[in-house]
Write a protein that holds these residues in place. Structure first.
Motif, PDB file in Angstrom:
ATOM      1  N   GLY A 227     -29.664   0.667 -39.697  1.00  0.00           N
ATOM      2  CA  GLY A 227     -28.894  -0.556 -39.874  1.00  0.00           C
ATOM      3  C   GLY A 227     -29.766  -1.686 -40.386  1.00  0.00           C
ATOM      4  O   GLY A 227     -30.993  -1.689 -40.183  1.00  0.00           O
TER       5      GLY A 227
ATOM      6  N   VAL B   9     -24.786   5.825 -35.658  1.00  0.00           N
ATOM      7  CA  VAL B   9     -25.564   5.004 -36.588  1.00  0.00           C
ATOM      8  C   VAL B   9     -27.023   5.469 -36.589  1.00  0.00           C
ATOM      9  O   VAL B   9     -27.656   5.582 -35.535  1.00  0.00           O
ATOM     10  CB  VAL B   9     -25.484   3.511 -36.202  1.00  0.00           C
ATOM     11  CG1 VAL B   9     -26.444   2.679 -37.054  1.00  0.00           C
ATOM     12  CG2 VAL B   9     -24.051   3.009 -36.360  1.00  0.00           C
TER      13      VAL B   9
ATOM     14  N   VAL C 246     -24.787  -0.523 -42.186  1.00  0.00           N
ATOM     15  CA  VAL C 246     -25.226   0.600 -41.369  1.00  0.00           C
ATOM     16  C   VAL C 246     -24.957   1.907 -42.110  1.00  0.00           C
ATOM     17  O   VAL C 246     -24.041   1.990 -42.937  1.00  0.00           O
ATOM     18  CB  VAL C 246     -24.527   0.639 -39.994  1.00  0.00           C
ATOM     19  CG1 VAL C 246     -24.770  -0.646 -39.212  1.00  0.00           C
ATOM     20  CG2 VAL C 246     -23.041   0.926 -40.120  1.00  0.00           C
TER      21      VAL C 246
END
Length: 477
Positions: free
Chosen positions: A306, A303, A398
């Motif tokens: 987010g 990720v 995300v």
């Protein structure tokens, strides 16, 4: 025409419930909440805040008949309620009621347990007192809810409704178990209204005092009931009066009439929900969303950005101050951080998805978690406000290293009104919690003793099963 004061109506409600007894369904629900409270308390036995509170209570020299959960100590009822209430709330794992925006059990149950032991009450009397005490606590909180703001007036003013309203709920439960009649129950409420307190600044900037808020509420509730029985009285209009409870805490926007709305017909206690994750309840829908992303194959390590969108009122607790939430100073502070809890769930937590070893001071400073929390923004979303507070929603988006975007919307968190924990899940939570203090066979015995309460089980025997030889306590001197 004379209007009967609210405390008189609540006192009559309490005495009638005690004299006729409550339905089996309500007693069974109360037993479930006692089990949860005991597990949370056993889990907290080695925490610094309850250990410090126990040291002070022992220095008072108040030995007595009421067990302190997770230790081999017994104290006078008000002192035991103080320590057990601190234990019940110390891990922020206690149950919640959404519309009142408070935790109803952590003050009322410790007070009721202490007085039940002191008076020799049996299971049904305990369960009825717990149910009525939490009902009063919740209804006071609901009266402080502003439908226009869609939030608690207590909360908007930085006040901890859990301990403020919990003091009065604890007083009612204690007075019922002491055998008080209407005048004395009303007096206990009047006294308790002058002793409840609690500020929420610790949620924002730290400090351990919030962990003892429910302990002080339980202690003050027991003391109020005892003082009322000894002859101290309170003002008859202590709740709705010009200088009364609602005006003092909530101002002109409070709705005292909500206290009596459907009283005895609609039980708000049945809407209490048990937490699956050991952190601030407002973080739970974000955790749910993150766990669903993990189940779909999204790795926290991948990720790069987010966004956690939550109702405005929730954002004030789990999103502000922004810098402190991205880099929590302690494990306790991490449990109140939207970005950190999402990062933890994405990277892989323990227990039921996120567990207590995810909220130590060491994990709060874990580089991987901090790095991921640093790229997750928590933002208020007015479009979600309509669902709050009867539901705890969130929207998590995300972006991963490959440029893909993922989105999960949670309408209500796990354990909430539409997704309650099953009996098996509650028992699993209890066993996980109790395992920190009790061997498996003792935990099973506690579970059996709680299940026996509706049929007349012994409160003293139950709490004796929760006794554990404690480590040496620090001196309060």
């Amino acid at each position: 025409m004379t209007t009967t004061p609210l405390v008189r109506r609540l006192a009559a409600f309490a005495v009638a419930a005690r004299d006729r007894g409550l339905p089996p369904k309500l007693r069974a629900e109360a037993a479930e909440r006692i089990l949860d409270c005991l597990g949370n308390s056993l889990l907290a036995r080695e925490e610094s805040a309850p250990r410090a509170v126990l040291a002070v209570a022992r220095d008072w020299g108040t030995t007595g008949p009421a067990h302190v959960i997770g230790t081999d100590h017994s104290l006078a009822a008000p002192a035991a309620a103080l320590v057990n209430g601190t234990l019940a709330h110390a891990m922020d794992f206690d149950d919640s009621h959404m519309l009142s925006v408070l935790h109803p059990s952590a003050s009322v149950i410790p007070a009721a347990l202490a007085v039940a032991e002191a008076t020799g009450a049996r299971g049904p009397q305990l369960l009825d007192a717990v149910t009525v005490g939490t009902e009063v606590c919740i209804r006071l909180g609901i009266a402080g809810y502003d439908p226009d703001l869609r939030n608690s007036l207590f909360f908007e003013r930085g006040q901890h409704a859990t301990s403020i309203c919990g003091t009065l709920g604890a007083a009612v439960a204690a007075a019922m178990l002491l055998g008080a009649e209407e005048d004395t129950v009303a007096a206990a409420l009047g006294i308790a209204a002058s002793t409840g307190a609690g500020l929420l600044e610790a949620n924002r900037t730290g400090g351990t005092v919030k962990r003892m808020h429910c302990g002080w509420a339980a202690h003050a509730g027991v003391a109020a009931a005892q003082l009322a029985r000894a002859g101290i009285t309170g003002p008859p209009t202590v709740l709705e009066g010009r200088f009364g409870f609602f005006q003092a805490w909530c101002g002109d926007r409070a709705r005292p009439e909500a206290v009596l709305d459907g009283l005895g017909e609609r039980w708000e206690t049945s809407e209490i929900i048990v937490k699956p994750y050991p952190c601030n309840h407002f973080t739970h829908p974000g955790i749910d969303a993150a766990l669903r992303l993990r189940a779909e194959g999204v790795r926290g390590e991948d990720v790069v950005h987010g966004e956690l969108r939550v109702p405005t009122a929730m954002h004030r607790t789990i999103g502000e101050p922004e810098a402190a939430k991205a880099t929590p100073a302690t494990g306790y502070a991490a449990a109140f951080s939207g970005p950190f809890t999402v990062a933890t769930a994405l990277l892989g937590g323990g227990g039921l998805g996120v567990w207590f070893d995810d909220f130590t001071d060491a994990t709060a400073h874990d580089p991987a978690r901090r790095a991921l929390a640093g790229v997750i923004r928590c933002v208020p979303d007015p479009a979600l406000d309509a669902l709050f507070p009867t539901r705890l929603p969130a929207l998590l988006r995300v972006t991963t290293r490959d440029g893909r975007r993922h989105e999960i919307r949670v309408e209500t968190s796990k354990g909430g009104p539409d997704m309650p924990l099953t009996v098996e899940e509650k028992e699993h939570k209890f066993r996980l919690s109790a395992a920190t203090a009790l061997p498996p066979e003792r935990a099973d015995a506690v579970l059996g003793a709680v299940r026996a309460l509706p049929e007349g089980g012994s409160v003293t025997d139950l709490l004796a099963l929760c006794s554990v030889r404690a480590a040496p306590q620090p001196s309060a001197a």
